[in-house]
Design a protein around this motif. Structure first.
Motif, PDB file in Angstrom:
ATOM      1  N   LYS A  62      21.829  46.159   8.995  1.00  0.00           N
ATOM      2  CA  LYS A  62      22.525  46.069  10.280  1.00  0.00           C
ATOM      3  C   LYS A  62      21.745  46.809  11.368  1.00  0.00           C
ATOM      4  CE  LYS A  62      27.135  46.686  12.276  1.00  0.00           C
ATOM      5  NZ  LYS A  62      28.507  47.147  12.007  1.00  0.00           N
ATOM      6  N   ALA A  63      21.274  48.008  11.069  1.00  0.00           N
ATOM      7  CA  ALA A  63      20.499  48.789  12.040  1.00  0.00           C
ATOM      8  C   ALA A  63      19.185  48.084  12.374  1.00  0.00           C
ATOM      9  CB  ALA A  63      20.231  50.191  11.497  1.00  0.00           C
ATOM     10  N   ASP A  64      18.507  47.578  11.362  1.00  0.00           N
ATOM     11  CA  ASP A  64      17.248  46.853  11.596  1.00  0.00           C
ATOM     12  C   ASP A  64      17.483  45.617  12.462  1.00  0.00           C
ATOM     13  OD1 ASP A  64      15.897  48.704  10.039  1.00  0.00           O
ATOM     14  OD2 ASP A  64      15.716  47.395   8.285  1.00  0.00           O
ATOM     15  N   THR A  65      18.580  44.909  12.198  1.00  0.00           N
ATOM     16  CA  THR A  65      18.904  43.703  12.968  1.00  0.00           C
ATOM     17  C   THR A  65      19.232  44.061  14.410  1.00  0.00           C
ATOM     18  OG1 THR A  65      19.719  42.629  10.960  1.00  0.00           O
ATOM     19  CG2 THR A  65      20.406  41.670  13.070  1.00  0.00           C
ATOM     20  N   LEU A  66      20.009  45.107  14.610  1.00  0.00           N
ATOM     21  CA  LEU A  66      20.352  45.543  15.964  1.00  0.00           C
ATOM     22  C   LEU A  66      19.097  45.958  16.730  1.00  0.00           C
ATOM     23  CD1 LEU A  66      22.632  46.063  17.978  1.00  0.00           C
ATOM     24  CD2 LEU A  66      22.870  48.357  16.991  1.00  0.00           C
ATOM     25  N   ALA A  67      18.211  46.694  16.078  1.00  0.00           N
ATOM     26  CA  ALA A  67      16.964  47.111  16.730  1.00  0.00           C
ATOM     27  C   ALA A  67      16.098  45.895  17.055  1.00  0.00           C
ATOM     28  CB  ALA A  67      16.210  48.097  15.833  1.00  0.00           C
ATOM     29  N   TYR A  68      16.050  44.925  16.159  1.00  0.00           N
ATOM     30  CA  TYR A  68      15.270  43.702  16.377  1.00  0.00           C
ATOM     31  C   TYR A  68      15.813  42.909  17.571  1.00  0.00           C
ATOM     32  CZ  TYR A  68      13.457  39.010  15.629  1.00  0.00           C
ATOM     33  OH  TYR A  68      12.865  37.775  15.807  1.00  0.00           O
ATOM     34  N   LEU A  69      17.126  42.874  17.717  1.00  0.00           N
ATOM     35  CA  LEU A  69      17.757  42.093  18.780  1.00  0.00           C
ATOM     36  C   LEU A  69      17.617  42.739  20.161  1.00  0.00           C
ATOM     37  CD1 LEU A  69      20.996  40.962  16.924  1.00  0.00           C
ATOM     38  CD2 LEU A  69      19.040  39.529  17.597  1.00  0.00           C
ATOM     39  N   TYR A  70      17.241  44.014  20.210  1.00  0.00           N
ATOM     40  CA  TYR A  70      17.041  44.677  21.492  1.00  0.00           C
ATOM     41  C   TYR A  70      15.765  44.136  22.133  1.00  0.00           C
ATOM     42  CZ  TYR A  70      16.431  48.251  24.990  1.00  0.00           C
ATOM     43  OH  TYR A  70      16.276  48.892  26.191  1.00  0.00           O
ATOM     44  N   PRO A  71      15.722  43.788  23.390  1.00  0.00           N
ATOM     45  CA  PRO A  71      16.663  44.066  24.459  1.00  0.00           C
ATOM     46  C   PRO A  71      17.642  42.923  24.755  1.00  0.00           C
ATOM     47  CG  PRO A  71      14.617  43.386  25.447  1.00  0.00           C
ATOM     48  CD  PRO A  71      14.424  43.351  23.944  1.00  0.00           C
ATOM     49  N   HIS A  72      17.636  41.846  23.960  1.00  0.00           N
ATOM     50  CA  HIS A  72      18.640  40.796  24.188  1.00  0.00           C
ATOM     51  C   HIS A  72      20.045  41.360  23.995  1.00  0.00           C
ATOM     52  CE1 HIS A  72      20.478  36.877  24.472  1.00  0.00           C
ATOM     53  NE2 HIS A  72      21.051  37.062  23.296  1.00  0.00           N
ATOM     54  N   VAL A  73      20.195  42.183  22.979  1.00  0.00           N
ATOM     55  CA  VAL A  73      21.458  42.880  22.734  1.00  0.00           C
ATOM     56  C   VAL A  73      21.211  44.337  23.120  1.00  0.00           C
ATOM     57  CG1 VAL A  73      23.131  43.596  20.980  1.00  0.00           C
ATOM     58  CG2 VAL A  73      22.111  41.299  20.876  1.00  0.00           C
ATOM     59  N   ILE A  74      21.850  44.773  24.209  1.00  0.00           N
ATOM     60  CA  ILE A  74      21.561  46.094  24.761  1.00  0.00           C
ATOM     61  C   ILE A  74      22.509  47.178  24.275  1.00  0.00           C
ATOM     62  CG2 ILE A  74      20.413  45.201  26.804  1.00  0.00           C
ATOM     63  CD1 ILE A  74      23.061  45.699  28.314  1.00  0.00           C
ATOM     64  N   GLY A  75      23.520  46.777  23.539  1.00  0.00           N
ATOM     65  CA  GLY A  75      24.464  47.763  23.043  1.00  0.00           C
ATOM     66  C   GLY A  75      25.339  47.190  21.967  1.00  0.00           C
ATOM     67  N   SER A  76      26.092  48.078  21.356  1.00  0.00           N
ATOM     68  CA  SER A  76      26.956  47.678  20.256  1.00  0.00           C
ATOM     69  C   SER A  76      28.164  48.601  20.206  1.00  0.00           C
ATOM     70  CB  SER A  76      26.179  47.774  18.943  1.00  0.00           C
ATOM     71  OG  SER A  76      26.990  47.436  17.843  1.00  0.00           O
ATOM     72  N   ILE A  77      29.264  48.057  19.724  1.00  0.00           N
ATOM     73  CA  ILE A  77      30.440  48.874  19.433  1.00  0.00           C
ATOM     74  C   ILE A  77      30.489  48.966  17.916  1.00  0.00           C
ATOM     75  CG2 ILE A  77      32.946  49.070  19.605  1.00  0.00           C
ATOM     76  CD1 ILE A  77      32.699  47.111  22.058  1.00  0.00           C
ATOM     77  N   ASP A  78      30.500  50.156  17.394  1.00  0.00           N
ATOM     78  CA  ASP A  78      30.534  50.337  15.945  1.00  0.00           C
ATOM     79  C   ASP A  78      31.536  51.428  15.613  1.00  0.00           C
ATOM     80  OD1 ASP A  78      29.778  50.452  13.123  1.00  0.00           O
ATOM     81  OD2 ASP A  78      27.948  49.456  13.769  1.00  0.00           O
ATOM     82  N   ASP A  79      32.019  51.405  14.384  1.00  0.00           N
ATOM     83  CA  ASP A  79      33.027  52.384  13.985  1.00  0.00           C
ATOM     84  C   ASP A  79      32.567  53.272  12.844  1.00  0.00           C
ATOM     85  OD1 ASP A  79      33.072  50.594  11.902  1.00  0.00           O
ATOM     86  OD2 ASP A  79      35.217  50.223  11.955  1.00  0.00           O
ATOM     87  N   THR A  80      31.273  53.330  12.610  1.00  0.00           N
ATOM     88  CA  THR A  80      30.775  54.177  11.537  1.00  0.00           C
ATOM     89  C   THR A  80      29.519  54.919  11.976  1.00  0.00           C
ATOM     90  OG1 THR A  80      29.970  54.253   9.272  1.00  0.00           O
ATOM     91  CG2 THR A  80      29.530  52.252  10.479  1.00  0.00           C
TER      92      THR A  80
END
Length: 171
Positions: free
Chosen positions: A95-113
């Motif tokens: 999940k972290a690798d995917t979020l980092a890969y998607l940056y800067p298209h995805v500039i933020g995330s809401i997470d609960d952990t």
């Protein structure tokens, strides 16, 4: 919230049931909604576009996840799920690798952990709105704790200009 390492759950029968539950479309569609999450996401989407959902749920239950989102009125946007062949314990790194890969298209995330912070590179420039938390370990990452969904919305509004700069859009 992600629950793991619960001592009295450390029984083979319970572990087996838990893994089956994670793969069950029926259980996925029956999960209760976190009060206020649907309205907060709708309001956030008016401030800055919500572009997708990144979840540790397996690809095998993606359709059930989409049905659950639709049933509860969440925006109809892409759902990125954990590959079926990836073990749950490897999921947070994925999940972290995917979020980092998607940056800067995805500039933020809401997470609960907090677990995601163990895997995000310190160079990650996106913003994490940490739902359900009022504090977090010291980090070089841009983490904004938000106790409630209303707090998440307020913090997104408060940080809108910074988020838009991150996205390359002037305010």
């Amino acid at each position: 919230m992600l629950a793991h390492d619960v001592p009295f759950w450390n029984v083979e029968e319970i572990r087996k049931w838990g893994l089956q539950a994670l793969e069950s479309e029926e259980m996925t569609e029956g999960y209760p909604i976190i009060k206020g999450s649907d309205k907060a996401i709708e309001r956030i989407d008016h401030v800055i576009p919500v572009v997708g959902y990144l979840t540790l749920r397996q690809t095998s239950i993606r359709d059930a996840t989409k049905r659950w989102l639709k049933k509860h009125g969440f925006p109809d946007i892409p759902v990125i799920t954990r590959p079926n062949n990836l073990k749950l314990e490897e999921g947070m790194k994925w999940k972290a690798d995917t979020l980092a890969y998607l940056y800067p298209h995805v500039i933020g995330s809401i997470d609960d952990t907090l677990d995601i912070f163990n895997y995000l590179p310190s160079s990650y420039k996106g913003t994490i709105f940490l739902y359900g938390q009022t504090d977090y370990p010291k980090s070089d990452l841009n983490i904004i704790p938000c106790k409630t969904w209303d707090d998440v919305y307020k913090k997104v509004v408060e940080h809108q200009a910074a988020l838009q700069r991150t996205a390359g859009n002037p305010t």
